[in-house]
Write an enzyme that holds these catalytic residues in place. Structure first.
Site, PDB file in Angstrom:
ATOM      1  N   ASP A  41       0.869  -1.168   0.000  1.00  0.00           N
ATOM      2  CA  ASP A  41       0.000   0.000   0.000  1.00  0.00           C
ATOM      3  C   ASP A  41       0.910   1.224   0.000  1.00  0.00           C
ATOM      4  O   ASP A  41       2.112   1.113   0.282  1.00  0.00           O
ATOM      5  CB  ASP A  41      -0.900   0.014   1.248  1.00  0.00           C
ATOM      6  CG  ASP A  41      -2.192   0.811   1.053  1.00  0.00           C
ATOM      7  OD1 ASP A  41      -2.097   2.041   0.910  1.00  0.00           O
ATOM      8  OD2 ASP A  41      -3.279   0.202   1.028  1.00  0.00           O
ATOM      9  N   ASP A  65       3.532   2.155  -4.494  1.00  0.00           N
ATOM     10  CA  ASP A  65       2.560   2.986  -5.200  1.00  0.00           C
ATOM     11  C   ASP A  65       2.237   2.299  -6.523  1.00  0.00           C
ATOM     12  O   ASP A  65       3.120   2.171  -7.382  1.00  0.00           O
ATOM     13  CB  ASP A  65       3.157   4.374  -5.431  1.00  0.00           C
ATOM     14  CG  ASP A  65       2.217   5.317  -6.170  1.00  0.00           C
ATOM     15  OD1 ASP A  65       1.161   4.875  -6.662  1.00  0.00           O
ATOM     16  OD2 ASP A  65       2.561   6.515  -6.273  1.00  0.00           O
ATOM     17  N   VAL A  66       1.001   1.848  -6.704  1.00  0.00           N
ATOM     18  CA  VAL A  66       0.664   1.080  -7.906  1.00  0.00           C
ATOM     19  C   VAL A  66       0.698   1.918  -9.180  1.00  0.00           C
ATOM     20  O   VAL A  66       0.655   1.359 -10.277  1.00  0.00           O
ATOM     21  CB  VAL A  66      -0.710   0.384  -7.790  1.00  0.00           C
ATOM     22  CG1 VAL A  66      -0.695  -0.663  -6.697  1.00  0.00           C
ATOM     23  CG2 VAL A  66      -1.832   1.395  -7.596  1.00  0.00           C
ATOM     24  N   ASN A  92      -6.030  -4.909  -6.021  1.00  0.00           N
ATOM     25  CA  ASN A  92      -7.133  -4.290  -5.296  1.00  0.00           C
ATOM     26  C   ASN A  92      -7.029  -2.776  -5.182  1.00  0.00           C
ATOM     27  O   ASN A  92      -8.051  -2.090  -5.074  1.00  0.00           O
ATOM     28  CB  ASN A  92      -7.204  -4.897  -3.886  1.00  0.00           C
ATOM     29  CG  ASN A  92      -8.057  -4.070  -2.959  1.00  0.00           C
ATOM     30  OD1 ASN A  92      -9.281  -4.069  -3.049  1.00  0.00           O
ATOM     31  ND2 ASN A  92      -7.413  -3.323  -2.064  1.00  0.00           N
ATOM     32  N   TYR A 157     -14.688   6.993 -11.572  1.00  0.00           N
ATOM     33  CA  TYR A 157     -14.531   5.678 -10.945  1.00  0.00           C
ATOM     34  C   TYR A 157     -15.149   4.564 -11.795  1.00  0.00           C
ATOM     35  O   TYR A 157     -14.525   3.514 -12.006  1.00  0.00           O
ATOM     36  CB  TYR A 157     -15.172   5.703  -9.565  1.00  0.00           C
ATOM     37  CG  TYR A 157     -15.135   4.387  -8.835  1.00  0.00           C
ATOM     38  CD1 TYR A 157     -13.964   3.930  -8.238  1.00  0.00           C
ATOM     39  CD2 TYR A 157     -16.288   3.599  -8.711  1.00  0.00           C
ATOM     40  CE1 TYR A 157     -13.935   2.725  -7.554  1.00  0.00           C
ATOM     41  CE2 TYR A 157     -16.265   2.401  -8.022  1.00  0.00           C
ATOM     42  CZ  TYR A 157     -15.091   1.972  -7.444  1.00  0.00           C
ATOM     43  OH  TYR A 157     -15.066   0.783  -6.756  1.00  0.00           O
ATOM     44  N   LYS A 161     -13.313   1.244 -13.464  1.00  0.00           N
ATOM     45  CA  LYS A 161     -13.646  -0.125 -13.118  1.00  0.00           C
ATOM     46  C   LYS A 161     -14.062  -0.941 -14.341  1.00  0.00           C
ATOM     47  O   LYS A 161     -13.942  -2.171 -14.342  1.00  0.00           O
ATOM     48  CB  LYS A 161     -14.725  -0.158 -12.037  1.00  0.00           C
ATOM     49  CG  LYS A 161     -14.201   0.281 -10.676  1.00  0.00           C
ATOM     50  CD  LYS A 161     -13.005  -0.561 -10.235  1.00  0.00           C
ATOM     51  CE  LYS A 161     -12.507  -0.212  -8.856  1.00  0.00           C
ATOM     52  NZ  LYS A 161     -11.356  -1.054  -8.427  1.00  0.00           N
ATOM     53  N   THR A 192     -16.379  -0.007   3.471  1.00  0.00           N
ATOM     54  CA  THR A 192     -14.976   0.296   3.704  1.00  0.00           C
ATOM     55  C   THR A 192     -14.868   1.634   4.429  1.00  0.00           C
ATOM     56  O   THR A 192     -15.845   2.372   4.570  1.00  0.00           O
ATOM     57  CB  THR A 192     -14.230   0.393   2.371  1.00  0.00           C
ATOM     58  OG1 THR A 192     -14.798   1.473   1.606  1.00  0.00           O
ATOM     59  CG2 THR A 192     -14.346  -0.898   1.569  1.00  0.00           C
TER      60      THR A 192
END
Length: 255
Positions: A41, A65-66, A92, A157, A161, A192
């Site tokens: 993360d 960091d993705v 994720n 978003y 997705k 979440t």
């Protein structure tokens, strides 16, 4: 042949976005199912808290960091170095803004696409590089109901997705012959930390009330409920499943 549901004993697993939410629940469950988990993360403090809770399972952490190719490559290499191989990758990491197209700035769009789109691509890319060297593996992408159907106030978003859902089916076809399965979960609205915070944002309480009513089960989901679906898809119990985008949505998409 009998395969326990669900056994991940000894599997080398990488989970991105593991400091909170679905990622944290997934890293926790996989570790408790016997996997050797590397949790990553950008939130170093959140990872430290996760490690304190699960250190006895052998879970380890690495800040990454993705959106940064070198960070993702390094995370995959770390999992391979620590565990000898990579068997499972859970892509994720993501961000969830709540805005319509007029409210969404070009900078907002770029940020969401960098994390939710490019980050998932990079995680899959480098995981596949590692898995093909050892005869296969399983990737689970975290998509969303917003990646299968339209929703209001998801101007950035939702399209990101759709990237997750599309990447899943294309990679599943592309890498099946190499023994690499690629599936996704499509959660409904899940409680979440990010979703709970919507209660304090303009329009957030109304959105949460509407979303709870929109799920035929009459409530929002829990991160642990999504984690259980991810664990199944990652396990050998799902050995003949690839290219699936599994709704975990309380019946939202069945309406």
């Amino acid at each position: 042949m009998t395969i326990p549901l669900v056994d991940l004993t000894g599997k080398s697993c990488l989970v991105t976005g593991a400091a909170s939410g679905i990622g944290r629940a997934t890293a926790t469950l996989l570790a408790r199912l016997g996997a050797r988990v590397l949790a990553t993360d950008v939130n170093a403090a959140g990872l430290a808290a996760l490690h304190r809770e699960l250190a006895q399972t052998g879970l380890s952490t690495a800040t990454a960091d993705v959106t940064d190719p070198e960070d993702v490559r390094r995370a995959v290499a770390t999992a391979v170095q620590r565990h000898g191989r990579l068997d499972v990758a859970v892509a994720n990491a993501g961000v969830l803004p709540l805005s319509d197209v007029l409210e969404t700035t070009p900078e907002d769009w770029d940020h969401v696409m960098a994390v939710d789109g490019k980050g998932m691509f990079l995680t899959c890319k480098y995981a596949i590089e590692a898995m093909r060297r050892t005869g296969g593996g399983a990737i689970v992408c975290v998509s969303s109901i917003s990646g299968l159907a339209g929703q209001a106030r998801q101007a950035a978003y939702g399209p990101a997705k759709f990237v997750a859902s599309g990447l899943t089916v294309h990679l599943a076809v592309e890498w099946a012959a190499q023994g690499i399965r690629v599936n996704a979960v499509a959660p409904g609205t899940i409680t979440t930390e990010r979703v709970r915070a919507l209660a304090d944002e303009p329009g957030g309480p109304e959105y949460l009330t509407e979303m709870a009513a929109a799920h035929p089960l009459g409530r929002l989901g829990a991160p642990e409920e999504v984690a259980r679906a991810i664990a199944f898809l990652a396990s050998d119990a799902a050995s003949f499943i690839t290219g699936a985008v599994l709704p975990v949505d309380g019946g939202y998409l069945a309406r």
